[in-house]
Scaffold this motif. Structure first.
Motif, short mmCIF file in Angstrom:
data_model
loop_
_atom_site.label_atom_id
_atom_site.label_comp_id
_atom_site.label_asym_id
_atom_site.label_seq_id
_atom_site.Cartn_x
_atom_site.Cartn_y
_atom_site.Cartn_z
N GLU A 1 -10.44 -0.67 4.09
CA GLU A 1 -11.36 0.43 3.77
C GLU A 1 -11.35 1.49 4.86
OE1 GLU A 1 -12.79 1.02 1.07
OE2 GLU A 1 -12.66 -0.88 0.00
N LYS B 1 -1.84 3.59 -1.13
CA LYS B 1 -2.96 3.30 -2.01
C LYS B 1 -3.51 1.92 -1.63
CE LYS B 1 -4.23 2.99 -6.90
NZ LYS B 1 -3.72 3.03 -8.29
N ILE B 2 -4.77 1.89 -1.26
CA ILE B 2 -5.36 0.64 -0.77
C ILE B 2 -5.68 -0.32 -1.91
CG2 ILE B 2 -7.29 -0.36 0.49
CD1 ILE B 2 -5.29 1.22 2.19
N TRP B 3 -6.34 0.16 -2.94
CA TRP B 3 -6.73 -0.70 -4.06
C TRP B 3 -5.91 -0.37 -5.30
CZ3 TRP B 3 -10.03 -4.76 -3.63
CH2 TRP B 3 -10.80 -4.82 -2.48
N GLU C 1 -5.47 7.92 2.81
CA GLU C 1 -4.54 7.53 1.75
C GLU C 1 -3.61 8.66 1.35
OE1 GLU C 1 -7.04 6.07 -1.39
OE2 GLU C 1 -6.55 4.00 -0.92
N HIS D 1 0.81 -1.22 0.00
CA HIS D 1 0.00 0.00 0.00
C HIS D 1 0.84 1.26 0.00
CE1 HIS D 1 -3.20 -2.78 0.85
NE2 HIS D 1 -2.64 -3.15 1.98
N HIS E 1 -8.87 2.69 6.17
CA HIS E 1 -7.71 3.55 5.93
C HIS E 1 -7.87 4.43 4.69
CE1 HIS E 1 -4.83 2.03 8.96
NE2 HIS E 1 -5.50 0.90 8.83
N VAL E 2 -8.93 4.24 3.93
CA VAL E 2 -9.10 4.99 2.69
C VAL E 2 -9.07 6.49 2.90
CG1 VAL E 2 -10.74 5.53 0.84
CG2 VAL E 2 -10.26 3.15 1.43
N ARG F 1 -10.77 -6.72 4.23
CA ARG F 1 -11.34 -5.66 3.39
C ARG F 1 -11.82 -4.49 4.25
NH1 ARG F 1 -15.95 -3.70 2.01
NH2 ARG F 1 -17.11 -5.24 3.21
#
Length: 447
Positions: free
Chosen positions: A391, A403-405, A397, A242, A393-394, A387
């Protein structure tokens, strides 16, 4: 050596854990540290001054192996050196304590086991939690059948970390013999990481990421308690790095191992997280309830989660255990013989290989893949936990440069446990079972 003779010791690798090794052996009346070895000549002098009589400082470990006065070699180098250093030491007639993870890849780990057997050496893996009294008691509880038939095991390693800085062209410290530091691995130039020491953990050429760095402790404790043997039938990994930094290895992983009637899951989280269920390092489910282990305790719960009993036992210091086996010449006295270190480390390597073959995947892609696995409901529950963790932590970011995803989904690789290889796997998976070695630092085909 005779029972009353002092054991000559060499410590190779002197930062952090290496200093711990040196302090232990220096404090023993039955040991004398003859050598401190590190290819960074700035590290050893201060440590050597604290030891009486003052040991000799060397950069090249091969000088240590040539000295017949050395009985024990204690290895705390970076991961990429563990196997070759241990094999060279055993070939020279030394007993070895080698830190975790014991190898950089599965193939060289098996060569370490073969060297121990061929040269009749004592070789202890640095998975010290095997020597804890609570681990011993938990293993005894399971062996006696009190937990019933086991079908679900999870090992947890949640350890917050921070980005290591952007990739760049950084100077190699003037005090470092870079050729010796790299040894079996490529001499990476330019140096991409700002912090020369420690941050090698997050690069494939030298380290094994958090899964091999600390996850090895958790999965090894799980194996100690349950008696789980071999590498299982298949492996699949979900993960991602991430941090937007120079590192390569993932800092969130969910590794699922198929052991037939048993599913083993390894969880890694380097972003700040809530505690695992029951605060566990290891969670084991049997037909009679749950066993929960931490680094220093173990307890049993009934199927509804009601506490039944705490498990306590008589442990011992892991280094003391090693020296006991050195004196007895009986590998069975070891808490963590190299074969156990090799199997536990190899489980982290399997997860690493699946991740390195992974492709970006959506939540739906991951869910569909997990639905096909044994114990799918339980695996999906652990995926949903991961998941939700990510989320959460979004919103942060942009603040911390991560970056999570998308997460990456690795292939479901079938494993031949006896031969320690893959079945009908991509060629790249087979390639990652070992590495190319940089002469003259080559792990021998035959030890």
């Amino acid at each position: 050596p005779s029972p009353n003779e002092r054991l000559g010791v060499a410590v190779i690798g002197l930062r952090n854990r290496g200093a711990d090794h040196a302090r232990f052996f220096a404090g023993r009346k039955d040991c004398q540290i003859l050598y401190l070895c590190d290819c960074d000549r700035a590290i050893g002098p201060a440590l050597a001054e604290k030891i009486t009589p003052r040991p000799q400082l060397v950069e090249d470990m091969r000088r240590v192996f040539d000295d017949k006065r050395v009985n024990i070699v204690s290895i705390t180098t970076p991961d990429h050196w563990h196997a070759l250093a241990a094999i060279w030491a055993m070939q020279a007639g030394k007993d070895v304590y080698v830190e975790k993870p014991v190898s950089h890849n599965i193939w060289e780990g098996r060569r370490m086991v073969q060297a121990m057997e061929k040269y009749r050496r004592i070789c202890q893996a640095g998975t010290q939690h095997r020597s804890a009294g609570s681990a011993q008691a938990a293993a005894q509880y399971v062996r006696e059948g009190k937990l019933g038939k086991i079908d679900w095991i999870v090992s947890f390693m949640y350890r917050p970390r921070s980005p290591i800085g952007p990739p760049g062209d950084y100077p190699i410290p003037e005090t470092v013999n870079y050729d010796l530091w790299c040894g079996p691995a490529p001499m990476q130039r330019p140096l991409r990481r700002k912090n020369f020491h420690y941050d090698w953990h997050w690069f494939w050429d030298y380290g094994n990421g958090e899964l091999g760095n600390n996850g090895i402790h958790a999965v090894d404790l799980a194996r100690k308690i349950t008696g789980l043997q071999g590498l299982g039938q298949a492996v699949l990994t979900i993960g991602a790095r991430h941090f937007q930094d120079a590192g390569e290895t993932p800092n969130s992983e969910l590794v699922v191992h198929d052991f037939g009637p048993i599913t083993l899951v390894q969880e890694i989280r380097n972003l700040k997280s809530e505690e695992p269920p029951f605060g566990a390092v290891v969670l084991v489910r049997g037909t009679e309830g749950y066993l929960v282990a931490t680094w220093s305790s173990a307890a049993v719960f009934d199927p509804n989660g009601k506490p039944i009993q705490k498990l306590q036992g008589q442990g011992m210091d892991h280094f003391d255990n090693f020296l006991q086996a050195v004196r007895s010449r009986n590998p069975a006295d070891l808490s963590a013989p190299i074969i156990e270190g090799h199997i536990s480390t190899s489980l982290t390597h399997l997860g690493k290989i699946s991740y390195r073959l992974a492709e970006p995947a959506s939540h739906t892609d991951i869910q569909k893949a997990l639905e096909k696995l044994p114990h799918a409901a339980e695996v999906l529950e652990r995926w949903e936990s991961l998941r939700r963790h990510l989320e959460s932590h979004v919103p942060n970011e942009a603040k911390v440069g991560m970056k999570i995803w998308p997460l990456r989904l690795g292939p479901h690789l079938k494993v031949d446990s006896d031969k320690e290889t893959f079945i009908d796997a991509p060629a790249q998976a087979l390639t990652l079972l070992r590495r190319e070695y940089r002469p003259p630092f080559v792990v021998p085909e035959e030890v």
